[in-house]
Design a protein around this motif. Structure first.
Motif, short mmCIF file in Angstrom:
data_model
loop_
_atom_site.label_atom_id
_atom_site.label_comp_id
_atom_site.label_asym_id
_atom_site.label_seq_id
_atom_site.Cartn_x
_atom_site.Cartn_y
_atom_site.Cartn_z
N THR A 192 37.30 50.78 14.68
CA THR A 192 38.70 51.01 14.88
C THR A 192 39.32 50.93 13.39
O THR A 192 38.69 50.25 12.18
CB THR A 192 39.49 49.40 15.31
OG1 THR A 192 38.90 49.47 16.66
CG2 THR A 192 41.09 49.49 15.37
N HIS A 193 40.44 51.97 13.24
CA HIS A 193 40.95 51.77 11.80
C HIS A 193 42.39 51.87 11.87
O HIS A 193 42.94 52.15 12.83
CB HIS A 193 40.31 53.22 11.21
CG HIS A 193 41.14 54.55 11.96
ND1 HIS A 193 40.71 54.96 13.12
CD2 HIS A 193 42.21 55.40 11.32
CE1 HIS A 193 41.44 55.92 13.53
NE2 HIS A 193 42.09 56.23 12.49
N LEU A 194 42.97 51.93 10.72
CA LEU A 194 44.44 51.94 10.67
C LEU A 194 44.36 53.36 9.52
O LEU A 194 43.92 53.49 8.53
CB LEU A 194 45.04 51.16 10.00
CG LEU A 194 45.33 49.68 10.89
CD1 LEU A 194 45.78 48.54 10.09
CD2 LEU A 194 45.83 49.81 12.18
N GLU A 195 45.47 54.06 9.70
CA GLU A 195 45.82 55.09 8.97
C GLU A 195 47.21 55.59 8.47
O GLU A 195 47.21 56.43 7.76
CB GLU A 195 45.40 56.33 9.83
CG GLU A 195 46.12 56.87 11.03
CD GLU A 195 45.68 57.83 11.93
OE1 GLU A 195 44.45 58.12 11.80
OE2 GLU A 195 46.33 58.67 12.61
N TYR A 196 48.21 54.77 8.80
CA TYR A 196 49.79 54.92 8.63
C TYR A 196 50.37 53.70 8.80
O TYR A 196 49.91 52.98 9.57
CB TYR A 196 50.31 56.21 9.41
CG TYR A 196 51.60 56.84 9.01
CD1 TYR A 196 51.78 57.31 7.90
CD2 TYR A 196 52.61 56.31 9.98
CE1 TYR A 196 52.99 58.03 7.49
CE2 TYR A 196 53.91 56.80 9.50
CZ TYR A 196 54.08 57.61 8.54
OH TYR A 196 55.38 57.98 7.91
N TRP A 197 51.61 53.61 8.00
CA TRP A 197 52.54 52.61 8.14
C TRP A 197 53.69 53.32 8.03
O TRP A 197 54.23 53.89 7.40
CB TRP A 197 52.13 51.33 7.29
CG TRP A 197 52.40 51.58 5.96
CD1 TRP A 197 51.32 52.09 4.96
CD2 TRP A 197 53.53 51.41 5.21
NE1 TRP A 197 52.06 52.07 4.01
CE2 TRP A 197 53.44 51.91 4.01
CE3 TRP A 197 54.86 50.91 5.62
CZ2 TRP A 197 54.22 51.88 2.98
CZ3 TRP A 197 55.92 51.09 4.64
CH2 TRP A 197 55.60 51.27 3.37
#
Length: 695
Positions: free
Chosen positions: A167-172
């Motif tokens: 799993t990853h995060l790419e924007y906020w």
């Protein structure tokens, strides 16, 4: 109806209602801190999707149903096309979070955004206990993303959120969600292609890759995170590495001059396989022997501006590290000084003759009281006074005390003679001598029909005074140390004005509106110990003792009375850390003379440094986060402010013997007279000194 999650041995105390988890605490905590914002739901997930390129639709788990069961809670929402589910479950010492997105229709679904609103208790209100709210530290950068929340007293544990291996995060973004009223919420994106495209169209420059999710009929995709408690920064680093993320350390930093190298250390339970540069022809990456469980690299950048490195790990994982390359430090300092000096109003017919103005880059226009451009309303003060208007000459004078340029010194003298003395600052021919006028500008205040504090006595803001006495003190050093540079006044005259202005900071605001200068730290007042030393060296013992007594009283207030180190003109601010570090340094250097014990001085210094680190990027390896000061919203806005440079391990302006700024300036210009090998070593030491001004 209230609910609770429970599991044997869990360190989490979790409560909720029909909508989901609304309260999260640490079991056995010394402080009663609820990490979830009142009225918000933790575990909420939003999905924005479309079919065949049609209009976007949104699903939100708070609009669905919640099911509580022993040790877990699940929220689910569905429509004919999609099912979105969020599961929170206590597993050992962790709170596991699983998100599932399922295509339940017959058409292919494009999920443009998959969003995690993290509505934590991050609002710092005036007068509330230090342990009531928490500050968010966030690094959104692919598989190496991580977040943690901590209290302003720095007492552990910290609440940490980490993605699982796949799993990853790419924007906020920060968004106002309907159920939260007018308060905006920090949102992290697992997929953010739709949101990123919209914000890029408005001019935002988000440089990391973003993705959308495509689901065919019946297809399901799941994502996993976990919350955990960590004791301190060291434990947070280990948690990042153990979970497969990358614990990143870089020396001297992520803003790097083109004539210096950086050493990058990477630690993870999943090995790094390679590092790709955004501009490979202008980037040098050299692998070094591993040490202490870390993979080491030497980096150098030749392309000015933003430089992105992509760190690849086994299993297709990647993390983006964003660096910024600058010209050599001595070039930056010299250019900044020249730029300020050239943006000066030079017209004897103007009441603001001598003012160093703001520069409108888009129009190529020098701003002033007759041309504010897009600066409107009460903020017009930025052009002539207050911190924006007064900090430029303070910097320019300090730079010239180390490396003088005759034209720049002449510009400073014009500013002092034509704009400051008898205008911005009350002269020795006036009552309240050395008083400094505040907003909107000195002419408006001097000509006001109000004889009191809102008009002709608007000389009561103590924040304004240190910029001016720092400038005078630097002019004294120029006149004393650089006899070949012409100055309009004698060294003694500048020193007298520096002393008088510093003394006025402690007396005039108190006299006019009962505003004590002892209770708050002000930027640039860190020059006071050196000003006292200069007065003593000059033989002005009475003036030195008088100013030293005020400084000692301020030291005792901070060391003995435990004030709120984040207090300022706002409930939560970082503007005092340059000053509080200087106060701590003075107490450590000579505690008895300042009326404190060595133990009390050390305790305050430790508290000051902990508070300073609390509101800075420390484990967030991006050039715009690492070392930057944070305000109440963490890294979401207002980063890389003036305090990023001013609040570090040493005060950064005008300390001839100790200041990294002064030492850095000396190294800058000494390097001009060295051979190539000596220059490189000198510049490396220079950037290490400059880096000390950051964190």
């Amino acid at each position: 109806m209230s609910r609770a999650l429970a599991a044997p041995g869990t360190p989490f105390v979790i409560g909720g209602d029909a909508h989901g988890v609304t309260s999260l605490r640490f079991r056995g905590d010394r402080f009663d801190t609820d990490y979830v914002r009142a009225g918000a739901v933790l575990g909420r997930v939003l999905a924005r999707y479309r079919l065949g390129g049609a209009a976007w639709h949104q699903l939100d788990t708070v609009a669905g149903t919640s099911e509580w069961r022993p040790g877990g809670v699940a929220a689910t929402v569905s429509d004919p096309a999609l099912t979105l589910a969020s599961h929170l479950e206590l597993v050992g010492e962790r709170l596991e979070w699983r998100i599932e997105v399922t295509n339940r229709g017959s058409d292919t679904v494009e999920v443009g955004d998959l969003v995690l609103p993290l509505a934590m208790h991050t609002r710092f209100a005036a007068g509330q206990p230090a342990t009531e709210a928490v500050l968010k530290h966030s690094f959104v950068s692919g598989h190496g993303s991580h977040l943690f929340w901590m209290r302003s007293n720095s007492a552990g544990p910290y609440l940490m959120l980490l993605p699982a291996a796949g799993t990853h995060l790419e924007y906020w973004d920060r968004r106002v969600l309907a159920e939260d009223g007018e308060e905006d919420t920090y949102c992290a994106f697992i997929h953010g292609a739709a949101a990123a495209a919209e914000t890029r169209a408005t001019g935002t420059n988000w440089r990391q890759p973003t993705t959308a999710l495509t689901l065919r009929q019946g297809e399901c995709r799941s994502y996993r995170f976990h919350f955990r408690w960590v004791a301190d920064y060291g434990a947070a680093r280990s948690a990042i590495a153990d979970s497969g993320g990358i614990d990143v350390e870089v020396v001297p930093g992520m803003t790097l001059p083109t004539d210096l190298e950086a050493t990058l250390a990477l630690r993870s339970s999943i090995p790094v396989t390679r590092i790709d540069a955004e501009f490979p022809e202008q980037t040098d990456i050299t692998a070094l022997p591993a040490r202490a469980g870390r993979q080491l690299y030497r980096l150098a950048f030749q392309r000015l501006g933003e430089n992105r490195l992509t760190v690849h790990q086994e299993g297709g994982r990647s993390t983006t590290l964003e660096f910024f390359a600058t010209e050599p430090a001595e070039t930056l300092i010299a250019k900044r000084g020249a730029f300020i000096a050239k943006r000066q109003h030079r017209d004897p017919a103007l009441w603001y003759d001598g003012l160093f103005g703001e520069w409108a880059m888009d129009r190529g226009v020098l701003l002033g009281p007759d041309e504010y451009d897009r600066i409107k309303g009460w903020r017009i003060y930025e052009v002539t006074c207050d911190d924006p208007g007064l900090s430029k000459p303070a910097f320019l004078a300090t730079k010239n005390a180390e490396h003088p340029v005759a034209a720049e010194v002449a510009a400073l003298d014009r500013y002092i003679d034509r704009f400051v003395w008898g205008g911005l600052q009350r002269s020795d021919r006036e009552a309240h001598t050395y008083g400094i006028y505040g907003i909107p500008d000195w002419k408006t205040n001097r000509e006001s029909a109000d004889p009191g504090k809102k008009g002709r006595l608007h000389i009561w803001r103590p924040y304004d005074y240190p910029h001016i006495f720092a400038m005078y003190f630097a002019m004294y050093r120029i006149a004393r140390d650089h006899l070949h540079i012409p100055t309009q006044l004698s060294a003694d005259a500048y020193l007298e004005r520096a002393h008088g202005t510093a003394l006025a900071m402690f007396t005039i605001p108190m006299r006019v509106i009962d505003w004590s200068a002892y209770g708050t730290g002000f930027y640039n007042e860190c020059v006071i110990p050196d000003l006292v030393s200069a007065l003593k060296e000059r033989g002005w013992k009475g003036q030195a003792a008088e100013l030293q007594a005020h400084w000692a009283r301020k030291v005792r207030h901070f060391v003995l009375e435990s004030p709120d180190l984040f207090g300022s003109e706002y409930p939560f601010d970082s503007t005092g850390f340059e000053s509080t570090q200087a106060l701590a340094r003075s107490a450590l250097d000579d505690p008895a003379a300042l009326g404190v014990t060595a133990g009390q001085a050390r305790a305050f210094a430790d508290r000051q440094m902990a508070a300073n680190l609390f509101c800075r990027g420390w484990l967030e390896p991006a050039y715009y986060l690492l070392g930057s000061d944070y305000r109440a919203q963490g890294a979401d806005s207002y980063t890389l402010t003036y305090m990023a440079q001013m609040g570090g391990a040493r005060p950064c302006l005008a300390r001839p013997a100790r200041s990294p700024f002064a030492a850095a300036a000396r190294l800058c210009f000494a390097a001009e007279r060295m051979g190539a090998a000596q220059q490189r070593d000198c510049r490396k030491r220079l950037w290490l000194l400059v880096s000390r001004c950051r964190a």
